[in-house]
Design an enzyme around this catalytic site. Structure first.
Site, PDB file in Angstrom:
ATOM      1  N   ARG A 225     -10.004  52.746  25.305  1.00 42.67           N
ATOM      2  CA  ARG A 225     -11.274  53.184  25.090  1.00 42.67           C
ATOM      3  C   ARG A 225     -12.279  52.175  25.678  1.00 42.67           C
ATOM      4  NH1 ARG A 225     -10.175  54.255  18.563  1.00 42.67           N
ATOM      5  NH2 ARG A 225     -10.252  56.442  18.814  1.00 42.67           N
TER       6      ARG A 225
ATOM      7  N   THR B 220     -31.059  27.959  15.817  1.00 45.56           N
ATOM      8  CA  THR B 220     -30.969  29.495  15.996  1.00 45.56           C
ATOM      9  C   THR B 220     -29.745  29.793  16.728  1.00 45.56           C
ATOM     10  OG1 THR B 220     -31.996  31.437  16.984  1.00 45.56           O
ATOM     11  CG2 THR B 220     -32.389  29.215  18.011  1.00 45.56           C
TER      12      THR B 220
ATOM     13  N   GLY C 278     -39.927  30.909  16.562  1.00 43.61           N
ATOM     14  CA  GLY C 278     -41.204  31.339  15.997  1.00 43.61           C
ATOM     15  C   GLY C 278     -41.733  30.036  15.213  1.00 43.61           C
TER      16      GLY C 278
ATOM     17  N   ARG D 198     -16.469  53.644  21.787  1.00 43.43           N
ATOM     18  CA  ARG D 198     -16.896  53.124  20.499  1.00 43.43           C
ATOM     19  C   ARG D 198     -17.899  52.184  20.473  1.00 43.43           C
ATOM     20  NH1 ARG D 198     -14.540  57.218  19.365  1.00 43.43           N
ATOM     21  NH2 ARG D 198     -12.986  57.758  18.096  1.00 43.43           N
TER      22      ARG D 198
ATOM     23  N   GLN E 155     -22.628  37.378  12.543  1.00 42.54           N
ATOM     24  CA  GLN E 155     -22.782  36.351  13.671  1.00 42.54           C
ATOM     25  C   GLN E 155     -23.543  35.033  13.000  1.00 42.54           C
ATOM     26  OE1 GLN E 155     -23.784  38.341  17.757  1.00 42.54           O
ATOM     27  NE2 GLN E 155     -24.250  39.819  16.084  1.00 42.54           N
TER      28      GLN E 155
ATOM     29  N   ASP F   4     -29.970  32.093  18.560  1.00 40.54           N
ATOM     30  CA  ASP F   4     -30.230  32.701  19.846  1.00 40.54           C
ATOM     31  C   ASP F   4     -30.356  31.875  21.145  1.00 40.54           C
ATOM     32  OD1 ASP F   4     -30.776  35.008  18.183  1.00 40.54           O
ATOM     33  OD2 ASP F   4     -32.820  34.596  18.008  1.00 40.54           O
TER      34      ASP F   4
ATOM     35  N   ARG G  90     -39.493  34.637   6.200  1.00 40.16           N
ATOM     36  CA  ARG G  90     -40.276  34.599   7.193  1.00 40.16           C
ATOM     37  C   ARG G  90     -41.715  34.942   6.845  1.00 40.16           C
ATOM     38  NH1 ARG G  90     -36.704  35.304  11.635  1.00 40.16           N
ATOM     39  NH2 ARG G  90     -34.884  36.746  11.291  1.00 40.16           N
TER      40      ARG G  90
ATOM     41  N   GLU H 223     -28.662  42.666  22.129  1.00 39.95           N
ATOM     42  CA  GLU H 223     -29.336  43.614  21.437  1.00 39.95           C
ATOM     43  C   GLU H 223     -30.883  43.866  22.197  1.00 39.95           C
ATOM     44  OE1 GLU H 223     -30.575  41.908  17.623  1.00 39.95           O
ATOM     45  OE2 GLU H 223     -31.178  39.956  18.424  1.00 39.95           O
TER      46      GLU H 223
HETATM   47  O1  F6P Z   1     -33.478  34.833  15.535  1.00 37.86           O
HETATM   48  C1  F6P Z   1     -32.219  34.971  15.050  1.00 37.86           C
HETATM   49  C2  F6P Z   1     -31.664  36.283  14.647  1.00 37.86           C
HETATM   50  O2  F6P Z   1     -30.466  36.522  14.241  1.00 37.86           O
HETATM   51  C3  F6P Z   1     -31.862  37.373  16.025  1.00 37.86           C
HETATM   52  O3  F6P Z   1     -30.796  37.070  17.074  1.00 37.86           O
HETATM   53  C4  F6P Z   1     -32.139  38.625  15.389  1.00 37.86           C
HETATM   54  O4  F6P Z   1     -32.770  39.642  16.593  1.00 37.86           O
HETATM   55  C5  F6P Z   1     -33.005  38.491  14.379  1.00 37.86           C
HETATM   56  O5  F6P Z   1     -32.893  37.254  13.933  1.00 37.86           O
HETATM   57  C6  F6P Z   1     -32.582  39.305  13.088  1.00 37.86           C
HETATM   58  O6  F6P Z   1     -33.632  39.203  12.139  1.00 37.86           O
HETATM   59  P1  F6P Z   1     -33.500  39.422  10.572  1.00 37.86           P
HETATM   60  O7  F6P Z   1     -32.513  38.457  10.096  1.00 37.86           O
HETATM   61  O8  F6P Z   1     -34.863  39.356  10.103  1.00 37.86           O
HETATM   62  O9  F6P Z   1     -32.755  40.728  10.588  1.00 37.86           O
END
Ligand code: F6P
Length: 361
Positions: free
Chosen positions: A175, A138, A117, A279, A287, A140, A77, A235
């Site tokens: 749980r 991605t 990005g 938990r 993932q 995402d 990055r 998240e």
């Molecule tokens: O954009 C993909 C992703 O896995 C997101 O889901 C997560 O928030 C982020 O990248 C994690 O980034 P890094 O690999 O820099 O920890």
């Protein structure tokens, strides 16, 4: 003598499943369709372009990588100033270095595979005078202009599997499990995996939650004979209360929070409100790991061959996309213009509500 075409391949940003399948798709299609082509694999995303660090890729380099996870080229990055620049630690623009490599290798085009990005930063390279074609990758699934991205379905499979496994142990112990899934500020992954795995509550960033309502859903389940509950939590999930905070207040709250991530805060509150043992499971980068699922292999291959087609037609400044089951392409500036969040009126959200899944609102 036929003209030589020179192409550089770049995988940038967070990795995901299907990158190697896409690399393979571009490379094989170019070698198949062009008499004269040179392909350069830039190492570690933009770093390879900045530092002119690359591998000359022969046809054999594109074999045996279809099912491999991660990226054979490596990735990184860079510091990106929204809409303005890509800079180093001291704030120096790195675009001139990239342009220098581009010209030195006499490139016709860069094929850049990346997430949200990366689409935005690739537009800066285009504006700086480089021919660019991008592929949407991605987990995402938040890239504007494409119905889906490669990597997404593989991550949904993994996240679904995680929740499937947690179901059995949650059930045995009676749980609550809060499972935190990736996706940044978009809820695609959590919603899809949550529905596929039969989560009882799904919390996504696009729909702020009320913790009291989540607790009541869990209490009602217990009264109805279900001693366990599964909360699939993105998240980026945010409570209705926190959503009202301005940026500064939100930052201060995060810094002073005893919890490392949102799911731990939710779990603590639910335990207090329901009295049930709770938990947290955070599968995290798991993932993004491992081999691409068959859907992603096929999608990434199609995206790769579509990129080769655009190169052959010299149609640059475009992102390959999937729209209504058809592989197409859109102007890069359109793809880079915004993030694709989950619309709150998306049919999948209604599906969740229709079968009694709580969205926490
Ligand atoms: O954009 C993909 C992703 O896995 C997101 O889901 C997560 O928030 C982020 O990248 C994690 O980034 P890094 O690999 O820099 O920890």
């Amino acid at each position: 003598m036929k003209r030589m075409t020179r192409v550089a391949l770049i995988t940038s940003g967070g990795d995901c499943q299907g990158l190697n399948a896409a690399i393979r798709g571009v490379g094989k299609a170019l070698y198949e369709r062009l008499d004269r082509v040179e392909i350069y694999g830039m190492y570690d995303g933009y770093r390879g372009l900045i530092e002119c660090d690359y591998k000359f890729m022969e046809p054999k380099d594109f074999s045996g990588i279809l099912t491999r996870g991660g990226t054979i080229l490596g990735t990184s990055r860079q510091r990106y100033i929204p809409g303005k620049d890509i800079v180093d630690e001291e704030g120096r623009s790195l675009l001139p270095d990239m342009l220098h490599t581009y010209n030195r290798l006499n490139l016709d085009c860069l094929v850049i595979m990346g997430g949200n990005g990366t689409q935005k930063s690739a537009k800066l390279l285009m504006d700086a005078g480089m021919n660019v074609i991008t592929l949407p990758k991605t987990i995402d699934n938040d890239i504007y202009g494409t119905d889906t991205t490669f990597g997404f379905q593989s991550a949904v499979d993994i996240a679904t599997n995680v929740i499937d496994y947690l179901h059995t142990t949650a059930c045995s112990h009676g749980r609550i499990f809060v499972v935190e899934l990736m996706g940044r500020d978009a809820g695609w992954l959590t919603l899809s995996a949550g529905i596929a795995s039969g989560a009882d509550v799904i919390l996504i960033p696009e729909i702020p939650y009320d913790i009291e309502k989540v607790a009541e859903v869990i209490r009602a389940r217990k009264r109805g004979g279900h001693g366990f509950s599964i909360v699939a939590c993105a998240e980026g999930a945010v409570s209705i209360k926190d959503q009202k905070l301005d940026e500064e207040a939100a930052r201060r709250k995060k810094e002073s929070s005893p919890y490392s991530t949102v799911s731990y805060a939710i779990a603590a509150e639910l335990e207090k409100l329901t009295g049930q043992d709770t938990r947290v499971t955070v599968p995290g980068h798991y993932q993004r790991g491992g081999p691409p699922c068959p859907y992603d292999r096929a999608l990434a291959t199609q995206f790769g061959t579509a990129a080769a087609d655009l190169i052959i037609k010299q149609q640059y400044g475009r992102m390959v996309a999937l729209q209504n089951s058809v592989i197409t392409s859109i102007p890069l500036e359109e793809a880079a213009s915004r993030t694709k969040f989950l619309p709150v009126d998306h049919p999948m959200i209604q599906v969740a509500r229709d079968i009694g899944i709580s969205l926490g609102d």
